[in-house]
Design a protein around this motif. Structure first.
Motif, PDB file in Angstrom:
ATOM      1  N   THR A 153      12.523   1.271 -54.916  1.00 14.97           N
ATOM      2  CA  THR A 153      13.429   0.668 -53.947  1.00 14.97           C
ATOM      3  C   THR A 153      13.437   1.524 -52.696  1.00 14.97           C
ATOM      4  O   THR A 153      13.688   2.729 -52.768  1.00 14.97           O
ATOM      5  N   LEU A 154      13.164   0.915 -51.571  1.00 18.76           N
ATOM      6  CA  LEU A 154      13.267   1.558 -50.258  1.00 18.76           C
ATOM      7  C   LEU A 154      14.470   0.946 -49.564  1.00 18.76           C
ATOM      8  O   LEU A 154      14.554  -0.278 -49.412  1.00 18.76           O
ATOM      9  N   THR A 155      15.396   1.785 -49.135  1.00 17.11           N
ATOM     10  CA  THR A 155      16.612   1.266 -48.508  1.00 17.11           C
ATOM     11  C   THR A 155      17.256   2.348 -47.644  1.00 17.11           C
ATOM     12  O   THR A 155      16.720   3.437 -47.500  1.00 17.11           O
ATOM     13  N   ASP A 156      18.412   2.059 -47.111  1.00 16.97           N
ATOM     14  CA  ASP A 156      19.217   3.004 -46.340  1.00 16.97           C
ATOM     15  C   ASP A 156      18.444   3.545 -45.134  1.00 16.97           C
ATOM     16  O   ASP A 156      18.382   4.753 -44.907  1.00 16.97           O
ATOM     17  N   TYR A 157      17.849   2.648 -44.358  1.00 16.66           N
ATOM     18  CA  TYR A 157      17.120   3.035 -43.151  1.00 16.66           C
ATOM     19  C   TYR A 157      18.106   3.426 -42.062  1.00 16.66           C
ATOM     20  O   TYR A 157      19.024   2.671 -41.761  1.00 16.66           O
ATOM     21  N   GLN A 158      17.897   4.615 -41.497  1.00 18.85           N
ATOM     22  CA  GLN A 158      18.793   5.109 -40.453  1.00 18.85           C
ATOM     23  C   GLN A 158      17.993   5.776 -39.344  1.00 18.85           C
ATOM     24  O   GLN A 158      17.100   6.585 -39.615  1.00 18.85           O
ATOM     25  N   LEU A 159      18.335   5.433 -38.101  1.00 24.75           N
ATOM     26  CA  LEU A 159      17.701   6.029 -36.931  1.00 24.75           C
ATOM     27  C   LEU A 159      18.441   7.285 -36.519  1.00 24.75           C
ATOM     28  O   LEU A 159      19.673   7.312 -36.505  1.00 24.75           O
ATOM     29  N   GLU A 160      17.668   8.305 -36.168  1.00 31.00           N
ATOM     30  CA  GLU A 160      18.262   9.508 -35.601  1.00 31.00           C
ATOM     31  C   GLU A 160      18.962   9.098 -34.306  1.00 31.00           C
ATOM     32  O   GLU A 160      18.425   8.330 -33.517  1.00 31.00           O
ATOM     33  N   ASN A 161      20.145   9.594 -34.094  1.00 29.26           N
ATOM     34  CA  ASN A 161      20.936   9.226 -32.928  1.00 29.26           C
ATOM     35  C   ASN A 161      21.440  10.498 -32.255  1.00 29.26           C
ATOM     36  O   ASN A 161      22.590  10.896 -32.443  1.00 29.26           O
ATOM     37  N   PRO A 162      20.556  11.170 -31.482  1.00 26.88           N
ATOM     38  CA  PRO A 162      20.898  12.492 -30.951  1.00 26.88           C
ATOM     39  C   PRO A 162      22.191  12.537 -30.135  1.00 26.88           C
ATOM     40  O   PRO A 162      22.943  13.492 -30.217  1.00 26.88           O
ATOM     41  N   GLY A 163      22.478  11.503 -29.366  1.00 28.10           N
ATOM     42  CA  GLY A 163      23.674  11.510 -28.528  1.00 28.10           C
ATOM     43  C   GLY A 163      24.964  11.494 -29.316  1.00 28.10           C
ATOM     44  O   GLY A 163      25.943  12.148 -28.958  1.00 28.10           O
ATOM     45  N   ALA A 164      24.994  10.761 -30.417  1.00 27.48           N
ATOM     46  CA  ALA A 164      26.219  10.614 -31.199  1.00 27.48           C
ATOM     47  C   ALA A 164      26.317  11.636 -32.321  1.00 27.48           C
ATOM     48  O   ALA A 164      27.394  11.885 -32.839  1.00 27.48           O
ATOM     49  N   PRO A 172      23.562   9.482 -37.771  1.00 25.57           N
ATOM     50  CA  PRO A 172      22.491   8.479 -37.812  1.00 25.57           C
ATOM     51  C   PRO A 172      23.038   7.070 -37.592  1.00 25.57           C
ATOM     52  O   PRO A 172      24.187   6.769 -37.927  1.00 25.57           O
ATOM     53  N   LEU A 173      22.199   6.231 -37.045  1.00 24.31           N
ATOM     54  CA  LEU A 173      22.550   4.847 -36.760  1.00 24.31           C
ATOM     55  C   LEU A 173      21.843   3.944 -37.766  1.00 24.31           C
ATOM     56  O   LEU A 173      20.612   3.985 -37.863  1.00 24.31           O
ATOM     57  N   PRO A 174      22.565   3.146 -38.548  1.00 25.78           N
ATOM     58  CA  PRO A 174      21.893   2.233 -39.483  1.00 25.78           C
ATOM     59  C   PRO A 174      20.940   1.311 -38.714  1.00 25.78           C
ATOM     60  O   PRO A 174      21.293   0.772 -37.670  1.00 25.78           O
ATOM     61  N   LEU A 175      19.729   1.160 -39.220  1.00 25.09           N
ATOM     62  CA  LEU A 175      18.727   0.357 -38.530  1.00 25.09           C
ATOM     63  C   LEU A 175      19.199  -1.083 -38.339  1.00 25.09           C
ATOM     64  O   LEU A 175      18.892  -1.710 -37.337  1.00 25.09           O
ATOM     65  N   GLU A 176      19.960  -1.595 -39.278  1.00 30.60           N
ATOM     66  CA  GLU A 176      20.451  -2.969 -39.172  1.00 30.60           C
ATOM     67  C   GLU A 176      21.272  -3.170 -37.897  1.00 30.60           C
ATOM     68  O   GLU A 176      21.262  -4.250 -37.312  1.00 30.60           O
ATOM     69  N   SER A 177      21.992  -2.141 -37.454  1.00 29.31           N
ATOM     70  CA  SER A 177      22.800  -2.282 -36.241  1.00 29.31           C
ATOM     71  C   SER A 177      21.931  -2.416 -34.997  1.00 29.31           C
ATOM     72  O   SER A 177      22.363  -2.978 -34.003  1.00 29.31           O
ATOM     73  N   LEU A 178      20.691  -1.915 -35.039  1.00 22.82           N
ATOM     74  CA  LEU A 178      19.759  -2.106 -33.926  1.00 22.82           C
ATOM     75  C   LEU A 178      19.117  -3.488 -33.989  1.00 22.82           C
ATOM     76  O   LEU A 178      18.929  -4.138 -32.974  1.00 22.82           O
ATOM     77  N   LEU A 179      18.788  -3.933 -35.193  1.00 24.94           N
ATOM     78  CA  LEU A 179      18.036  -5.175 -35.341  1.00 24.94           C
ATOM     79  C   LEU A 179      18.885  -6.435 -35.339  1.00 24.94           C
ATOM     80  O   LEU A 179      18.387  -7.511 -35.045  1.00 24.94           O
TER      81      LEU A 179
END
Length: 184
Positions: A117-128, A131-138
């Motif tokens: 299972t691959l899950t819990d994708y998170q983008l590095e968010n240097p300013g904040a 991490p930012l959940p990828l779903e919030s970007l897509l």
């Protein structure tokens, strides 16, 4: 000239197929989740475990693929790691690297089969700092897919990375182990 038009037409068709690929969302959580149960007939759990550990060592070598081990239980055949990769993003005519994208890979190894299972994708968010959940970007707040070139590139990169991990893992776990690997 006619050959050029045919090639351009075929190229456009392949691009359409890429753009229509969908990320799998887990129904309850609405999180991006790739999962598969893979038959491994005639393999014991210990053999699958040894081959999986070897695969982890072979796969997560470079610094941007940092391997954080979350769970490793040989007796139950459970492994979970936190991996990462850096997508390559096109901005106009320039290819750049995107932000570090982290994910969780969970492996449940049993006699004759395994589940990944691959899950819990998170983008590095240097300013904040968090991490930012990828779903919030897509996806918008209402769950609709947003349509920008950057978002489509991230989506395709995640799909490609998941497919490459899956194929690599399947190749490794179809072989018999040579012996014990690593300190696990």
């Amino acid at each position: 000239m006619r050959l050029l038009w045919v090639l351009l037409w075929l190229l456009s068709l392949s691009h359409l197929g890429v753009a229509q690929t969908r990320l799998p969302l887990e129904a309850a959580s609405q999180r991006i989740t790739f999962t598969e149960v893979v038959p491994a007939d005639s393999f014991q759990r210990s053999e699958l475990y040894t081959q999986t550990v070897q695969w982890l060592y072979d796969t997560y070598k470079s610094p941007h693929q940092a391997l954080d081990i979350l769970v490793h239980k040989r007796e139950t055949g459970t492994l979970a790691i936190r991996g990462s990769f850096i997508p390559t993003i096109r901005q106009g005519r320039i290819m750049t690297t995107g932000r570090l994208l982290r994910y969780t890979l969970r492996l449940d190894l049993q006699e004759g089969y395994y589940t990944y299972t691959l899950t819990d994708y998170q983008l590095e968010n240097p300013g904040a700092g968090t991490p930012l959940p990828l779903e919030s970007l897509l996806y918008s707040s209402k769950g609709r897919k947003t349509q920008t070139a950057l978002r489509q590139q991230y989506e395709q990169q995640v799909i490609t990375h998941a497919q490459q991990l899956s194929e690599s893992l399947k190749r490794q776990l179809s072989k018999r182990p040579d012996g014990e690997v690593g300190p696990w």
